[in-house]
Design a protein around this motif. Structure first.
Motif, short mmCIF file in Angstrom:
data_model
loop_
_atom_site.label_atom_id
_atom_site.label_comp_id
_atom_site.label_asym_id
_atom_site.label_seq_id
_atom_site.Cartn_x
_atom_site.Cartn_y
_atom_site.Cartn_z
N CYS A 50 0.72 -1.23 -0.08
CA CYS A 50 -0.01 -0.08 -0.20
C CYS A 50 1.15 1.31 -0.07
O CYS A 50 -0.03 2.07 -0.56
N ASP A 482 -10.42 -8.16 3.37
CA ASP A 482 -10.30 -6.93 3.17
C ASP A 482 -11.41 -6.90 4.00
O ASP A 482 -12.19 -5.72 4.00
N TYR A 488 -11.09 -0.84 4.44
CA TYR A 488 -10.88 -1.82 3.17
C TYR A 488 -11.94 -2.08 2.27
O TYR A 488 -11.87 -3.01 1.48
N SER A 503 -2.73 7.47 5.80
CA SER A 503 -3.60 7.30 4.94
C SER A 503 -4.90 6.35 5.25
O SER A 503 -5.94 6.42 5.43
N ARG A 505 -8.38 5.43 3.41
CA ARG A 505 -8.67 3.84 2.59
C ARG A 505 -10.09 3.96 3.10
O ARG A 505 -11.10 4.26 4.16
N GLN A 510 -6.76 4.11 -1.44
CA GLN A 510 -6.19 4.61 -1.01
C GLN A 510 -5.78 6.30 -1.42
O GLN A 510 -5.25 6.29 -2.21
#
Length: 572
Positions: A50, A482, A488, A503, A505, A510
């Protein structure tokens, strides 16, 4: 076939000696070590999957723990890939063959005489042997024990109308002696007639419902057309209003510019006059200096009278300057105009909303349904988006109190401070079994669900990494995939925090964010407005990221916590 979580992102092979890092991704231990050994000279360590960055090399953790479900997993390995399905074998929802030993095949028929179910192989004797000629075969059914009288262990053949239950022949001797009894076949025939009448009523209801559905569809089409026309007309009127405001802006700009030019021209004229007067005075000062140095007494006396006469005769005007002159009054006037305009527009918007909300498009006709004007008005205000605050004291007006739900906590998450702090420990906690618990990921949800309105809460975090977010209740709780990770999937949103970056998400998206480190994160949820915002908390609130979403059900605040890390919900 193995899932993506069973393969190492670096070598593309099945995970060997798997380890995971703060962002939650897993790799082979040797693959990750080799990858980061090459990055030692740069001082920045990226997740190979990621691309989240870390200033300090994180310590990979071996993946351990045990799954409290029907699937057993060893403490040091990833769960094995499920075997390929064999559609001839009975699954959880199928009826299995009672004769098969070991793994059972699907049953295709059940025998009401044998009270057993058979697959195609073990059913052959019923077709080929005369012994089973009188046996009655039906499509496979489960719970054949219901066909046996629990008291006499005989097949149920009769129906007792007195007690409204199926009985065997031996039940007629004692327990149901003298009762109104008929054969099961006769009772079935009479109930079949009543069932036919019920089915006719249902079909009539279906016809009525289809008619109402058609009417509702036509009304929906009309509603869409009306809404589209209203949108277009409103957009045109708002465009006209914006052009009017732009014209006002241009007029105000012209006013300020013209006054500025007039003032500057006046000042420049005075400055030019002052420059001439200064030059003339400097010339006379030079003449006086030269005269004072001459040795010719006659010249001095004759020139002195002339210079003195010129100086005494001339009076220079004074230029007065207003040190407090500003255009602040213009700014104040425009600010007051803006405030009046906002108040007027808000009042008008509330009026329009009240008018629209009073109009009912469709509703269920229920005689016991009670509604009040106050509840209608509350729903109207609740549905209006909230203007997001700018200062912390304004955010605190929407503060809500949250507590962590121990029934959802991963077994190695230690909860403290009245279930407001969560830290990941090496030893499992003594939590009871619960289907709501995350069995493989270090995550925990709050007890409180949030819907309708605006909410604000603050979280302190420390350590190598943590994620703060919200999720629907239906997020999966079992496994590493996920579908279980907060942020996710389509059911959740999160902000992952590390020592050097953030980050954001959601689902497959992302967004990496490079902003200064902050140990306290403020979260503002405008449920009706469809925004979820994260801030660094201080004297001034700095926006980290804002999600835009249409929330379709209540959301639960949730957290993902890494080893040697912790999160604490602040009491506001």
């Amino acid at each position: 076939m193995a899932s993506d979580q069973d393969d190492c992102h670096l070598c593309k092979e099945y995970l060997r000696d798997p380890v995971s890092i703060p962002c939650g991704h897993s790799f082979c231990s040797i693959c990750l070590k080799t990858y980061w050994d090459h990055a030692d000279h740069t001082g920045t360590y990226l997740c190979p999957q990621c691309r989240v960055s870390y200033n300090k090399r994180p310590t990979p953790r071996r993946m351990g723990g045990s799954r409290h479900s029907t699937i057993h997993r060893t403490t040091e390995s990833h769960p094995p890939a499920p075997p390929s399905p064999d559609y001839n074998y009975a699954g959880p929802q199928d009826v299995g063959c009672d004769i098969c030993v070991g793994k059972k095949h699907k049953a295709v028929k059940s025998c009401l005489m044998c009270l057993a179910s058979y697959c195609e192989k073990h059913l052959k004797p019923h077709y080929e042997s005369a012994t089973f000629k009188r046996h009655k075969l039906v499509d496979e059914i489960g719970h054949l024990d219901r066909q046996i009288c629990p008291q006499h262990q005989k097949g149920l053949e009769l129906f007792c109308r007195t007690d409204q239950m199926c009985i065997c022949v031996l039940c007629t001797v004692k327990e149901h002696k003298g009762h109104d009894m008929v054969s099961a076949e006769q009772e079935r025939a009479e109930e079949q007639q009543r069932l036919g009448a019920t089915q006719a009523e249902i079909q009539e209801k279906i016809h009525d419902r289809l008619k109402q559905m058609e009417e509702l569809k036509q009304a929906v089409d009309s509603l869409k057309s009306s809404a589209q026309r209203a949108l277009q007309e409103c957009e045109k009127m708002f465009s006209d209003m914006m052009r009017s405001i732009e014209r006002m802006q241009q007029e105000m700009s012209k006013l300020i510019s013209s006054n500025k030019r007039a003032a500057l021209n006046n000042a420049e004229g005075h400055m030019e006059r002052l420059n001439h007067e200064i030059a003339d005075l400097k010339r006379r000062d030079s003449e006086i200096t030269q005269l004072s140095r001459t040795e010719d007494h006659i010249h001095f006396i004759q020139s002195y009278q002339t210079l003195i006469a010129q100086t005494e005769a001339e009076e220079l005007p004074t230029v007065s300057v207003n040190p407090y002159f500003t255009f602040g009054s213009v700014t104040k006037a425009v600010s007051e105009m803006k405030q009046h305009l906002n108040e007027f527009s808000n009042d008008e918007l509330v009026k329009v909303a009240k008018t629209v909300n009073k109009m009912t498009f469709c509703q269920l006709d229920e005689s016991n349904k009670r509604r009040s004007v106050k509840s209608d008005e509350a729903a109207m205000y609740k549905s209006m988006p909230v203007q997001e605050p700018q200062y912390r004291e304004d955010f605190l007006k929407y503060a809500c109190q949250l507590t962590l739900d121990s029934n959802t906590a991963y077994r190695q998450l230690y909860l403290s401070r009245g279930n407001r702090k969560a830290a990941l420990k090496r030893d499992p906690q003594s939590y009871s079994d619960n289907p709501a618990r995350f069995d493989s990921l270090p995550q925990v949800l709050c007890r409180e669900h949030l819907s309708g309105g605006a909410y604000y809460w603050e979280v302190d975090w420390s350590g190598e990494g943590a994620a703060i977010g919200v999720t629907y209740k239906g997020i999966k709780r079992i496994g590493y995939g996920d579908n279980c990770r907060i942020g996710y999937n389509r059911k959740s949103w999160s902000l992952f925090c590390s020592d050097s970056s953030y980050s954001a998400r959601h689902n497959k998206d992302q967004i990496d964010i490079n902003l200064p480190y902050s140990s306290r994160i403020g979260v503002f949820l405008d449920y009706d407005g469809g925004t979820l915002s994260f801030y660094t908390v201080g004297d001034t609130m700095s926006l980290i990221h804002r999600f835009k979403a249409s929330f379709s059900e209540p959301v639960y605040p949730g957290f993902w916590v890494w080893y040697e890390s912790a999160i604490t919900i602040i009491q506001l």
